[in-house]
Write a protein that holds these residues in place. Structure first.
Motif, PDB file in Angstrom:
ATOM      1  N   ALA A 132      -8.856   0.683   7.828  1.00 26.60           N
ATOM      2  CA  ALA A 132      -8.625   2.091   7.490  1.00 26.60           C
ATOM      3  C   ALA A 132      -7.533   2.687   8.374  1.00 26.60           C
ATOM      4  N   GLU A 133      -7.558   2.372   9.659  1.00 27.54           N
ATOM      5  CA  GLU A 133      -6.534   2.903  10.571  1.00 27.54           C
ATOM      6  C   GLU A 133      -5.140   2.435  10.160  1.00 27.54           C
ATOM      7  N   GLN A 134      -5.016   1.159   9.860  1.00 24.16           N
ATOM      8  CA  GLN A 134      -3.713   0.632   9.427  1.00 24.16           C
ATOM      9  C   GLN A 134      -3.244   1.320   8.150  1.00 24.16           C
ATOM     10  N   LEU A 135      -4.130   1.442   7.172  1.00 24.12           N
ATOM     11  CA  LEU A 135      -3.757   2.031   5.886  1.00 24.12           C
ATOM     12  C   LEU A 135      -3.468   3.528   6.003  1.00 24.12           C
ATOM     13  N   VAL A 136      -4.190   4.218   6.877  1.00 19.83           N
ATOM     14  CA  VAL A 136      -3.918   5.643   7.097  1.00 19.83           C
ATOM     15  C   VAL A 136      -2.500   5.812   7.656  1.00 19.83           C
ATOM     16  N   PHE A 170       0.823  -1.202   0.000  1.00 17.73           N
ATOM     17  CA  PHE A 170       0.000   0.000   0.000  1.00 17.73           C
ATOM     18  C   PHE A 170       0.862   1.259   0.000  1.00 17.73           C
ATOM     19  N   MET A 171       1.961   1.241   0.722  1.00 18.49           N
ATOM     20  CA  MET A 171       2.868   2.401   0.707  1.00 18.49           C
ATOM     21  C   MET A 171       3.406   2.617  -0.706  1.00 18.49           C
ATOM     22  N   LEU A 172       3.708   1.531  -1.405  1.00 19.12           N
ATOM     23  CA  LEU A 172       4.169   1.647  -2.792  1.00 19.12           C
ATOM     24  C   LEU A 172       3.074   2.215  -3.682  1.00 19.12           C
ATOM     25  N   ALA A 173       1.827   1.833  -3.427  1.00 17.83           N
ATOM     26  CA  ALA A 173       0.703   2.365  -4.206  1.00 17.83           C
ATOM     27  C   ALA A 173       0.530   3.861  -3.954  1.00 17.83           C
ATOM     28  N   ASN A 232       6.247  14.088   4.141  1.00 20.88           N
ATOM     29  CA  ASN A 232       7.104  15.062   3.456  1.00 20.88           C
ATOM     30  C   ASN A 232       6.330  15.898   2.440  1.00 20.88           C
ATOM     31  N   GLN A 233       5.074  15.546   2.170  1.00 20.82           N
ATOM     32  CA  GLN A 233       4.248  16.285   1.214  1.00 20.82           C
ATOM     33  C   GLN A 233       3.547  17.472   1.865  1.00 20.82           C
ATOM     34  N   GLY A 234       3.492  17.492   3.201  1.00 25.60           N
ATOM     35  CA  GLY A 234       2.869  18.607   3.897  1.00 25.60           C
ATOM     36  C   GLY A 234       1.504  18.317   4.481  1.00 25.60           C
ATOM     37  N   SER A 235       0.737  17.421   3.902  1.00 24.32           N
ATOM     38  CA  SER A 235      -0.587  17.067   4.418  1.00 24.32           C
ATOM     39  C   SER A 235      -0.633  15.582   4.715  1.00 24.32           C
ATOM     40  N   VAL A 236      -1.446  15.220   5.692  1.00 26.12           N
ATOM     41  CA  VAL A 236      -1.645  13.814   6.012  1.00 26.12           C
ATOM     42  C   VAL A 236      -3.139  13.538   6.065  1.00 26.12           C
ATOM     43  N   ILE A 237      -3.491  12.272   6.034  1.00 22.50           N
ATOM     44  CA  ILE A 237      -4.883  11.861   6.125  1.00 22.50           C
ATOM     45  C   ILE A 237      -5.301  11.870   7.590  1.00 22.50           C
ATOM     46  N   LEU A 255     -19.076   0.073   0.285  1.00 22.57           N
ATOM     47  CA  LEU A 255     -17.938  -0.563  -0.370  1.00 22.57           C
ATOM     48  C   LEU A 255     -18.280  -2.024  -0.638  1.00 22.57           C
ATOM     49  N   THR A 256     -17.852  -2.541  -1.790  1.00 19.42           N
ATOM     50  CA  THR A 256     -18.173  -3.934  -2.121  1.00 19.42           C
ATOM     51  C   THR A 256     -17.474  -4.912  -1.184  1.00 19.42           C
ATOM     52  N   THR A 257     -16.228  -4.614  -0.836  1.00 17.01           N
ATOM     53  CA  THR A 257     -15.457  -5.464   0.072  1.00 17.01           C
ATOM     54  C   THR A 257     -14.577  -4.582   0.943  1.00 17.01           C
ATOM     55  N   GLU A 258     -14.029  -5.171   1.970  1.00 16.54           N
ATOM     56  CA  GLU A 258     -13.103  -4.428   2.840  1.00 16.54           C
ATOM     57  C   GLU A 258     -11.864  -3.974   2.071  1.00 16.54           C
ATOM     58  N   GLU A 259     -11.470  -4.733   1.051  1.00 21.70           N
ATOM     59  CA  GLU A 259     -10.277  -4.381   0.281  1.00 21.70           C
ATOM     60  C   GLU A 259     -10.430  -3.045  -0.454  1.00 21.70           C
ATOM     61  N   GLU A 260     -11.667  -2.614  -0.659  1.00 25.74           N
ATOM     62  CA  GLU A 260     -11.898  -1.348  -1.354  1.00 25.74           C
ATOM     63  C   GLU A 260     -11.505  -0.138  -0.515  1.00 25.74           C
ATOM     64  N   VAL A 261     -11.187  -0.343   0.759  1.00 25.20           N
ATOM     65  CA  VAL A 261     -10.712   0.757   1.602  1.00 25.20           C
ATOM     66  C   VAL A 261      -9.432   1.339   1.000  1.00 25.20           C
ATOM     67  N   GLN A 262      -8.585   0.489   0.425  1.00 24.49           N
ATOM     68  CA  GLN A 262      -7.354   0.987  -0.200  1.00 24.49           C
ATOM     69  C   GLN A 262      -7.680   1.953  -1.334  1.00 24.49           C
ATOM     70  N   ALA A 263      -8.582   1.568  -2.214  1.00 27.16           N
ATOM     71  CA  ALA A 263      -8.963   2.434  -3.333  1.00 27.16           C
ATOM     72  C   ALA A 263      -9.619   3.720  -2.824  1.00 27.16           C
ATOM     73  N   LEU A 264     -10.421   3.613  -1.768  1.00 31.97           N
ATOM     74  CA  LEU A 264     -11.059   4.800  -1.196  1.00 31.97           C
ATOM     75  C   LEU A 264     -10.009   5.792  -0.720  1.00 31.97           C
ATOM     76  N   LEU A 265      -9.016   5.304   0.011  1.00 33.78           N
ATOM     77  CA  LEU A 265      -7.955   6.193   0.499  1.00 33.78           C
ATOM     78  C   LEU A 265      -7.157   6.795  -0.653  1.00 33.78           C
ATOM     79  N   LEU A 266      -6.809   5.990  -1.630  1.00 32.88           N
ATOM     80  CA  LEU A 266      -6.050   6.511  -2.767  1.00 32.88           C
ATOM     81  C   LEU A 266      -6.858   7.546  -3.534  1.00 32.88           C
ATOM     82  N   SER A 267      -8.168   7.341  -3.657  1.00 41.91           N
ATOM     83  CA  SER A 267      -8.996   8.315  -4.372  1.00 41.91           C
ATOM     84  C   SER A 267      -9.050   9.646  -3.620  1.00 41.91           C
ATOM     85  N   LEU A 268      -8.958   9.623  -2.284  1.00 38.99           N
ATOM     86  CA  LEU A 268      -8.925  10.861  -1.517  1.00 38.99           C
ATOM     87  C   LEU A 268      -7.636  11.646  -1.742  1.00 38.99           C
TER      88      LEU A 268
END
Length: 132
Positions: free
Chosen positions: A44-48, A4-7, A57-62, A112-125
């Protein structure tokens, strides 16, 4: 680094923005719906945490804020003025999960269709409006 960090890094480098897959919300038993909410919130907490390690280093965080109310379990993810709220509303012996994001119609609640979609949700934000 985690996948996920690579994504997150790939997105920051200009990769395409994934959109989370959703489906119509359906009533479930309170036990099933609350379990799903807890699983999604935990993920979500883990992925955040992983995303914020890349974003520091970008200045903003989730931000992840629990904002449950009586009869409702919910949390909100926020980044640079964009928000997504994941909620489960309880009513008697049933509950219904809903994803609340700008642009997603609220007349027909979606989840969300599945729990795995949390990754896509965060990336879309993370993606600026010009890249969505």
């Amino acid at each position: 680094m985690t996948p996920f960090m690579l994504a997150v890094q790939a997105l920051l480098d200009g990769a395409d923005v994934p959109q989370p897959e959703t489906e119509p919300s359906v009533p479930r038993t309170v036990a099933v719906a609350t379990d799903r909410q807890v699983v999604i919130r935990s993920l979500a907490e883990q992925l955040v945490c992983e995303a914020n390690a890349m974003l520091r280093n970008q200045g903003s965080v989730i931000d992840l804020v629990d904002d449950s109310r009586p009869g409702e379990l919910a949390f909100t993810l926020s980044y640079d003025g964009r928000d997504a709220r994941v909620q489960t509303v309880l009513s008697g012996r049933v509950a219904i999960g809903t994803l609340v994001v700008p642009g997603l119609p609220q007349d027909q609640p979606r989840q969300l269709t599945t729990e795995e979609e949390v990754q896509a949700l965060l990336l879309s934000l993370l993606a600026p409006a010009s890249h969505r």
